[in-house]
Enzyme design. Structure first.
Site, PDB file in Angstrom:
ATOM      1  N   ARG A 159       0.847  -1.184   0.000  1.00  0.00           N
ATOM      2  CA  ARG A 159       0.000   0.000   0.000  1.00  0.00           C
ATOM      3  C   ARG A 159       0.883   1.234   0.000  1.00  0.00           C
ATOM      4  O   ARG A 159       1.901   1.290   0.698  1.00  0.00           O
ATOM      5  CB  ARG A 159      -0.933   0.013   1.225  1.00  0.00           C
ATOM      6  CG  ARG A 159      -2.068  -1.015   1.162  1.00  0.00           C
ATOM      7  CD  ARG A 159      -3.082  -0.673   0.094  1.00  0.00           C
ATOM      8  NE  ARG A 159      -4.221  -1.593   0.050  1.00  0.00           N
ATOM      9  CZ  ARG A 159      -4.321  -2.634  -0.751  1.00  0.00           C
ATOM     10  NH1 ARG A 159      -3.328  -2.910  -1.590  1.00  0.00           N
ATOM     11  NH2 ARG A 159      -5.395  -3.403  -0.733  1.00  0.00           N
TER      12      ARG A 159
ATOM     13  N   GLU B 245      -2.674   7.862  -4.341  1.00  0.00           N
ATOM     14  CA  GLU B 245      -3.103   7.203  -5.579  1.00  0.00           C
ATOM     15  C   GLU B 245      -4.472   7.696  -6.065  1.00  0.00           C
ATOM     16  O   GLU B 245      -5.387   7.815  -5.252  1.00  0.00           O
ATOM     17  CB  GLU B 245      -3.154   5.696  -5.296  1.00  0.00           C
ATOM     18  CG  GLU B 245      -3.215   4.816  -6.496  1.00  0.00           C
ATOM     19  CD  GLU B 245      -2.985   3.358  -6.125  1.00  0.00           C
ATOM     20  OE1 GLU B 245      -3.803   2.526  -6.562  1.00  0.00           O
ATOM     21  OE2 GLU B 245      -2.017   3.050  -5.395  1.00  0.00           O
TER      22      GLU B 245
ATOM     23  N   HIS C 228      -0.733   0.183 -10.262  1.00  0.00           N
ATOM     24  CA  HIS C 228      -1.412  -0.742  -9.341  1.00  0.00           C
ATOM     25  C   HIS C 228      -1.909  -1.983 -10.098  1.00  0.00           C
ATOM     26  O   HIS C 228      -3.110  -2.299 -10.096  1.00  0.00           O
ATOM     27  CB  HIS C 228      -2.578  -0.047  -8.631  1.00  0.00           C
ATOM     28  CG  HIS C 228      -2.897  -0.656  -7.302  1.00  0.00           C
ATOM     29  ND1 HIS C 228      -3.262   0.081  -6.208  1.00  0.00           N
ATOM     30  CD2 HIS C 228      -2.906  -1.957  -6.887  1.00  0.00           C
ATOM     31  CE1 HIS C 228      -3.491  -0.716  -5.177  1.00  0.00           C
ATOM     32  NE2 HIS C 228      -3.268  -1.975  -5.571  1.00  0.00           N
TER      33      HIS C 228
END
Length: 317
Positions: free
Chosen positions: A238, A267, A285
């Site tokens: 993360r 993000e 991602h």
């Protein structure tokens, strides 16, 4: 037979949607982008279930809007995007899709490691721009991977899967986490060390810890100063586990050699200056983005919804 009303916050592989449509009336966000908060609030009202993504912030307001829902099935390995205490208070079940993406994410971590170490993305861009004029002994010198030391932060399923592959490259494996992990050590020959020792001695540092209050900015300015100047940082967990502004500075000044990132602190926005650096490989991602894995994730999420609709508990993977 009752057909349940389910909202899907973004498109997922068609086999999963087909499975859901067999038993439910479904509406899917086909726009291919994250819903605004106001749209999300509108769309979840009156639903029996919601299939959501890690990009959806499922807070108290959203959960109250979906008061009739029995379950929010998160299409993700984690659930840090969901207010779990609030869901518990309202009697709404929460499920996720762990396990199925373990090996796929580990594979992507290795892809990033090799890309940075051997300067793959950088040299690809160079070649496409027509700059390649012939072989040279100093052209895009990178780093060896064989016989190096890899440090793994977080010895869970993905960390273990990543570490097992290090055997093929005769690497020394160090790991750190909340406690010793006998299974991890048995499978990898890894040695448990403190975070400080891991950072000081590792040639490659790979992050596999979940995002928790205690792991927020786990790697920041202080930690980068501990690392070797030849070290490479990889993050497929993360984004906020890493202080991204501190990372940009460390890469700009040569405090570390390079980084490979699949996740970001804000993000999809990147920290200022990050995209301008040549010593970092950036991916959007996609660590779990294979046809097989993303389809399996969808099947699990749908199975969890159907179980909840039948009054059963979702299965744990």
């Amino acid at each position: 037979m009752t057909r349940w009303n389910v909202y899907v916050t973004n498109e997922i592989p068609q086999p999963a949607l087909d499975m859901l449509a067999e038993h439910c009336d479904i509406e899917v966000n086909r726009e291919g982008k994250v819903l605004s908060k106001s749209t999300l609030l509108e769309k979840v009202r009156g639903r029996d279930a919601v299939l959501c993504l890690l990009t959806d912030l499922i807070d108290t307001e959203v959960l109250k809007a979906a008061a009739d829902a029995k379950i929010f099935a998160n299409y993700a390995v984690g659930f840090n995007n969901i207010d779990i205490p609030s869901a518990t208070e309202q009697g709404i079940m929460i499920s996720n899709t762990p396990g199925v993406l373990t090996d796929t994410t580990a594979e992507m971590t290795w892809a990033l490691l090799f890309s940075v170490a051997r300067r793959v993305a950088e040299s690809d861009k160079y070649t496409r721009m027509g700059k390649f004029e012939g072989w040279g002994p100093l052209l895009f010198l990178g780093q060896d991977v064989m016989n190096k030391t890899v440090g793994i932060i977080g010895a869970g399923r993905i960390g273990l899967s990543f570490a097992k592959r290090a055997k093929a490259f005769d690497m020394k494996v160090l790991y750190t986490g909340r406690a010793l992990n006998p299974e991890f050590e048995k499978e990898t020959g890894g040695q448990f060390v403190s975070l400080e020792t891991l950072l000081k001695t590792s040639d490659f540092v790979s992050i596999h810890t979940p995002l928790l209050p205690e792991t927020f900015h786990l790697i920041g300015e202080k930690e980068f100063k501990l690392m070797k100047k030849t070290a490479i940082l990889i993050n497929t967990s993360r984004g906020p586990v890493v202080d991204e502004l501190a990372l940009v500075k460390a890469l700009q000044t040569g405090e570390i050699w390079g980084a490979g990132l699949d996740v970001y602190e804000w993000e999809p926005k990147l920290a200022e200056g990050l995209s301008e650096l040549n010593n970092v490989t950036l991916c959007p991602h996609i660590a779990s983005a294979t046809i097989d894995t993303r389809t399996k994730m969808g099947i699990i999420a749908v199975s969890n919804i159907l179980a909840a609709m039948r009054g059963e508990l979702p299965r744990i993977v």
